[in-house]
Design a protein around this motif. Structure first.
Motif, PDB file in Angstrom:
ATOM      1  N   UNK A  15       3.939  -6.187  21.138  1.00  0.00           N
ATOM      2  CA  UNK A  15       3.870  -5.825  19.658  1.00  0.00           C
ATOM      3  C   UNK A  15       2.354  -5.168  19.151  1.00  0.00           C
ATOM      4  N   UNK A  16       1.325  -5.984  19.823  1.00  0.00           N
ATOM      5  CA  UNK A  16       0.069  -5.320  19.569  1.00  0.00           C
ATOM      6  C   UNK A  16      -0.287  -4.167  19.926  1.00  0.00           C
ATOM      7  N   UNK A  17       0.363  -4.052  21.147  1.00  0.00           N
ATOM      8  CA  UNK A  17      -0.107  -2.543  21.813  1.00  0.00           C
ATOM      9  C   UNK A  17       0.508  -1.543  20.891  1.00  0.00           C
ATOM     10  N   UNK A  18       1.843  -1.808  20.470  1.00  0.00           N
ATOM     11  CA  UNK A  18       2.421  -0.769  19.675  1.00  0.00           C
ATOM     12  C   UNK A  18       1.808  -0.677  18.189  1.00  0.00           C
ATOM     13  N   UNK A  19       1.375  -1.731  17.620  1.00  0.00           N
ATOM     14  CA  UNK A  19       0.627  -1.621  16.406  1.00  0.00           C
ATOM     15  C   UNK A  19      -0.691  -0.734  16.571  1.00  0.00           C
ATOM     16  N   UNK A  20      -1.480  -1.311  17.590  1.00  0.00           N
ATOM     17  CA  UNK A  20      -2.682  -0.094  17.862  1.00  0.00           C
ATOM     18  C   UNK A  20      -2.251   1.330  17.930  1.00  0.00           C
ATOM     19  N   UNK A  21      -1.153   1.536  18.753  1.00  0.00           N
ATOM     20  CA  UNK A  21      -0.725   2.880  18.817  1.00  0.00           C
ATOM     21  C   UNK A  21      -0.299   3.549  17.500  1.00  0.00           C
ATOM     22  N   UNK A  22       0.508   2.849  16.565  1.00  0.00           N
ATOM     23  CA  UNK A  22       0.754   3.320  15.496  1.00  0.00           C
ATOM     24  C   UNK A  22      -0.630   3.643  14.636  1.00  0.00           C
ATOM     25  N   UNK A  23      -1.631   2.779  14.732  1.00  0.00           N
ATOM     26  CA  UNK A  23      -2.846   3.022  13.772  1.00  0.00           C
ATOM     27  C   UNK A  23      -3.534   4.327  14.345  1.00  0.00           C
ATOM     28  N   UNK A  24      -3.366   4.666  15.726  1.00  0.00           N
ATOM     29  CA  UNK A  24      -3.884   5.744  16.061  1.00  0.00           C
ATOM     30  C   UNK A  24      -3.121   6.901  15.989  1.00  0.00           C
ATOM     31  N   UNK A  25      -1.784   6.952  16.051  1.00  0.00           N
ATOM     32  CA  UNK A  25      -1.160   8.111  15.725  1.00  0.00           C
ATOM     33  C   UNK A  25      -1.246   8.473  14.280  1.00  0.00           C
ATOM     34  N   UNK A  26      -1.368   7.411  13.455  1.00  0.00           N
ATOM     35  CA  UNK A  26      -1.216   7.708  12.081  1.00  0.00           C
ATOM     36  C   UNK A  26      -2.844   8.333  11.307  1.00  0.00           C
ATOM     37  N   UNK A  27      -3.753   8.385  12.311  1.00  0.00           N
ATOM     38  CA  UNK A  27      -4.734   9.141  11.787  1.00  0.00           C
ATOM     39  C   UNK A  27      -4.771  10.245  11.002  1.00  0.00           C
ATOM     40  N   UNK A  28      -3.855  11.230  11.629  1.00  0.00           N
ATOM     41  CA  UNK A  28      -3.796  12.584  11.090  1.00  0.00           C
ATOM     42  C   UNK A  28      -2.316  12.888  10.855  1.00  0.00           C
ATOM     43  N   UNK A  29      -1.660  11.940  10.525  1.00  0.00           N
ATOM     44  CA  UNK A  29      -0.299  12.061  10.040  1.00  0.00           C
ATOM     45  C   UNK A  29       0.286  11.255   8.791  1.00  0.00           C
ATOM     46  N   UNK A  30       1.336  11.435   8.076  1.00  0.00           N
ATOM     47  CA  UNK A  30       2.116  10.702   7.157  1.00  0.00           C
ATOM     48  C   UNK A  30       3.102   9.676   7.960  1.00  0.00           C
ATOM     49  N   UNK A  31       3.059   8.473   7.741  1.00  0.00           N
ATOM     50  CA  UNK A  31       4.023   7.652   8.364  1.00  0.00           C
ATOM     51  C   UNK A  31       4.768   6.513   7.166  1.00  0.00           C
ATOM     52  N   UNK A  32       6.145   6.845   7.600  1.00  0.00           N
ATOM     53  CA  UNK A  32       6.826   5.790   6.635  1.00  0.00           C
ATOM     54  C   UNK A  32       7.665   4.550   7.467  1.00  0.00           C
ATOM     55  N   UNK A  33       7.279   3.601   7.411  1.00  0.00           N
ATOM     56  CA  UNK A  33       7.578   2.698   8.646  1.00  0.00           C
ATOM     57  C   UNK A  33       8.478   1.650   7.718  1.00  0.00           C
TER      58      UNK A  33
END
Length: 240
Positions: free
Chosen positions: A174-192
């Protein structure tokens, strides 16, 4: 980036989404939380075109897309993941991502040995370059989650709709996915949509609480955490 106006979806007498009016600012992470049956996944399905609205409107960059099909919305930049990892079990990680990238280059029919830049970027962004030749069914569940996100990224979305990306994961995964989400959201909009409140409060810019298909409250993570109404309706706490 995206807004809904009095959006409703009924299943017979049940209003799973009931008059939801929300706006989602570009470049931000927006979390949808609420108890089971609150309408969160139904709302994502309406935003991605998988369900048709009973009434109300959805606008993407100001354009009415309420009745657009999922493939049309995907080509307009909306990417979607699901509550369980949605990958091609018998294909390698690279092939899964290649298929997603191929949807953006339909006239460039390549062999499986061929590579598309979008697929390679997505694999690298999700930390799967070294696992690209492994069959998806042989990846850990956390890696399958990473692969699904890579498949979404390969379609080059500007808006990500992610449905419980941490479901079924252990703490480290889960920690790896959270870090990934932070990274991919840098230049995108995210609804989670997510039930892990620690993750939600750590990464979201805005949190919307749904209860019974309606918006109960909306605000910063700090405001939602402090809300008495949210504690009562969602966290199961009573007023002091």
């Amino acid at each position: 980036m995206l807004e809904t106006e009095a959006l409703c979806r009924r299943f017979g007498a049940l209003a799973a989404v009931d008059g939801v009016s929300l706006s989602f600012e570009a470049g931000k992470i927006h979390a949808l939380i609420g108890p089971n049956g609150a309408g969160k996944s139904t709302l994502l399905a309406l935003l991605s075109g998988e369900l048709r609205a009973t009434s109300g409107r959805v606008r993407l960059r100001g354009v009415d897309v309420t009745h657009h099909s999922p493939d049309r919305l995907s080509r307009l930049g909306i990417g979607r993941s699901y509550q369980t990892a949605n990958v091609f079990a018998e294909l390698s990680g690279a092939e899964c991502v290649w298929l997603a990238a191929q949807s953006r280059a339909p006239m460039r029919l390549l062999s499986r040995a061929g590579r598309l830049p979008g697929a390679e970027r997505a694999l690298d962004a999700c930390g799967l370059s070294s696992r690209r030749a492994i069959r998806a069914s042989e990846l850990s569940y956390g890696e399958q989650r990473q692969l699904e996100i890579a498949m979404v990224l390969a379609t080059e979305p500007s808006l990500l709709l992610l449905d419980e990306p941490l479901a079924g994961l252990g703490h480290d995964e889960a920690q790896r996915i959270v870090a990934l989400l932070r990274e991919v959201a840098r230049d995108r909009t995210m609804i989670l949509v997510e039930h892990d409140m620690d993750a939600v409060f750590s990464i979201a810019d805005t949190v919307t609480v749904l209860v019974g298909g309606r918006v109960l409250e909306r605000g910063t993570p700090q405001a939602i955490r402090a809300s008495r109404a949210v504690r009562e309706a969602y966290l199961g706490e009573e007023q002091p």
